[in-house]
Design a protein around this motif. Sequence first.
Motif, PDB file in Angstrom:
ATOM      1  N   ALA A 197       0.817  -1.215   0.000  1.00  0.00           N
ATOM      2  CA  ALA A 197       0.000   0.000   0.000  1.00  0.00           C
ATOM      3  C   ALA A 197       0.852   1.267   0.000  1.00  0.00           C
ATOM      4  O   ALA A 197       0.352   2.346  -0.356  1.00  0.00           O
ATOM      5  N   ARG A 198       2.121   1.155   0.358  1.00  0.00           N
ATOM      6  CA  ARG A 198       2.952   2.356   0.531  1.00  0.00           C
ATOM      7  C   ARG A 198       4.140   2.457  -0.421  1.00  0.00           C
ATOM      8  O   ARG A 198       4.704   3.538  -0.568  1.00  0.00           O
ATOM      9  N   ARG A 199       4.507   1.362  -1.067  1.00  0.00           N
ATOM     10  CA  ARG A 199       5.675   1.398  -1.936  1.00  0.00           C
ATOM     11  C   ARG A 199       5.342   2.104  -3.248  1.00  0.00           C
ATOM     12  O   ARG A 199       4.184   2.131  -3.672  1.00  0.00           O
ATOM     13  N   PRO A 200       6.327   2.697  -3.903  1.00  0.00           N
ATOM     14  CA  PRO A 200       6.081   3.324  -5.210  1.00  0.00           C
ATOM     15  C   PRO A 200       5.537   2.307  -6.192  1.00  0.00           C
ATOM     16  O   PRO A 200       5.979   1.156  -6.220  1.00  0.00           O
ATOM     17  N   ARG A 201       4.589   2.724  -6.992  1.00  0.00           N
ATOM     18  CA  ARG A 201       3.931   1.808  -7.922  1.00  0.00           C
ATOM     19  C   ARG A 201       4.570   1.875  -9.303  1.00  0.00           C
ATOM     20  O   ARG A 201       5.180   2.861  -9.682  1.00  0.00           O
ATOM     21  N   GLY A 202       4.390   0.796 -10.038  1.00  0.00           N
ATOM     22  CA  GLY A 202       4.880   0.763 -11.414  1.00  0.00           C
ATOM     23  C   GLY A 202       6.287   0.217 -11.520  1.00  0.00           C
ATOM     24  O   GLY A 202       7.102   0.368 -10.613  1.00  0.00           O
ATOM     25  N   THR A 203       6.565  -0.446 -12.627  1.00  0.00           N
ATOM     26  CA  THR A 203       7.897  -0.980 -12.887  1.00  0.00           C
ATOM     27  C   THR A 203       8.552  -0.163 -13.993  1.00  0.00           C
ATOM     28  O   THR A 203       7.873   0.394 -14.860  1.00  0.00           O
ATOM     29  N   VAL A 204       9.849  -0.090 -13.950  1.00  0.00           N
ATOM     30  CA  VAL A 204      10.602   0.692 -14.925  1.00  0.00           C
ATOM     31  C   VAL A 204      11.655  -0.210 -15.551  1.00  0.00           C
ATOM     32  O   VAL A 204      12.377  -0.916 -14.848  1.00  0.00           O
ATOM     33  N   SER A 205      11.735  -0.189 -16.884  1.00  0.00           N
ATOM     34  CA  SER A 205      12.747  -0.998 -17.554  1.00  0.00           C
ATOM     35  C   SER A 205      14.120  -0.391 -17.309  1.00  0.00           C
ATOM     36  O   SER A 205      14.258   0.809 -17.036  1.00  0.00           O
ATOM     37  N   ALA A 206      15.151  -1.227 -17.426  1.00  0.00           N
ATOM     38  CA  ALA A 206      16.518  -0.746 -17.222  1.00  0.00           C
ATOM     39  C   ALA A 206      16.855   0.345 -18.241  1.00  0.00           C
ATOM     40  O   ALA A 206      17.512   1.338 -17.912  1.00  0.00           O
ATOM     41  N   ALA A 207      16.406   0.173 -19.478  1.00  0.00           N
ATOM     42  CA  ALA A 207      16.690   1.160 -20.528  1.00  0.00           C
ATOM     43  C   ALA A 207      16.030   2.497 -20.213  1.00  0.00           C
ATOM     44  O   ALA A 207      16.644   3.563 -20.376  1.00  0.00           O
TER      45      ALA A 207
END
Length: 304
Positions: A175-185
């Motif tokens: 509930a508190r962690r930043p949402r979404g994933t980001v590719s290395a590139a």
Amino acid sequence: MTQQQTTDGRTPGTTPAADAATTSFVAHRNLLFTVAYEVLGSASDAEDVLQDTWLRWADVDVATVLDHRAYLVRMTTRRALTRLRTVRRRRESYAGPWLPEPLVTAPDVADDVVLADGVSMAVLLVLETLAPTERAVFVLREVFALEYGEIAEAVEKSPAAVRQIAHRARSHVAARRPRGTVSAAESREAFAAFRRAVTTGDLQGLLDVIAPDVVLLTDGGGVVQAALEPVVGARAVAAVLARIDAGDVETTEVNGQPALVLRRDGAVDTVLAVRVAGGRVAGLYAVRNPDKLGHAGRTADIRR
């Protein structure tokens, strides 16, 4: 000069049991440090925990221990929990935002998505909001994938209780962690643009690469100048960053994420960790407290 060894390879004055204890501890040391650091958020405290663990391990009859790794993880976790309960009280009166002690990490840490996420500044800050036992359970289960029975022995709870604690902690963090994933590139591209803007003093370039709702946290520990409250918003954050003296800025990786190291008169002055989301810089974590910069000059070998 090297120490003399006996015909069986031992250093004179040691016993086979002592040699076995040393060999086992050294083999698992990086794992144990990572466990302690994840529980504590402090490399210096983690080192103290490892020293205490070693002293106690040296008194154990290792021949009676079937699984050295599990035993050492259990010892380390218990001592880290004891330490955490003590330092928590000090952190409650900390001057300004408290940030984890930054670790310079090898590039391959980013390849281990679970480990890199677990030691990231953003997640470590979320873990600060958990109770000590919840934090230890979450770390051992979600990052190190230990079985509930192993965790139960480490935190001295029943397996059923550990399952409940793990579920509660997992929900709390989610509930508190930043949402979404980001590719290395994507992360590399945004960080490269951010670095160019910082080092050239390009205010518009900063505004183009940082998110409108970006948050900058600065940790001076009451020792050096730092904002006592979060700096929020692109223009406010850009104004702070535009004042950076870019004469001695290095690019590195801190806690599995891209970062800048700023030096003054050859000494590390600030470690600035960067969190990317949606193609822009969404979070910045500036550690300036000199007491937290002791590990900024060397790479920490963290492992699962």
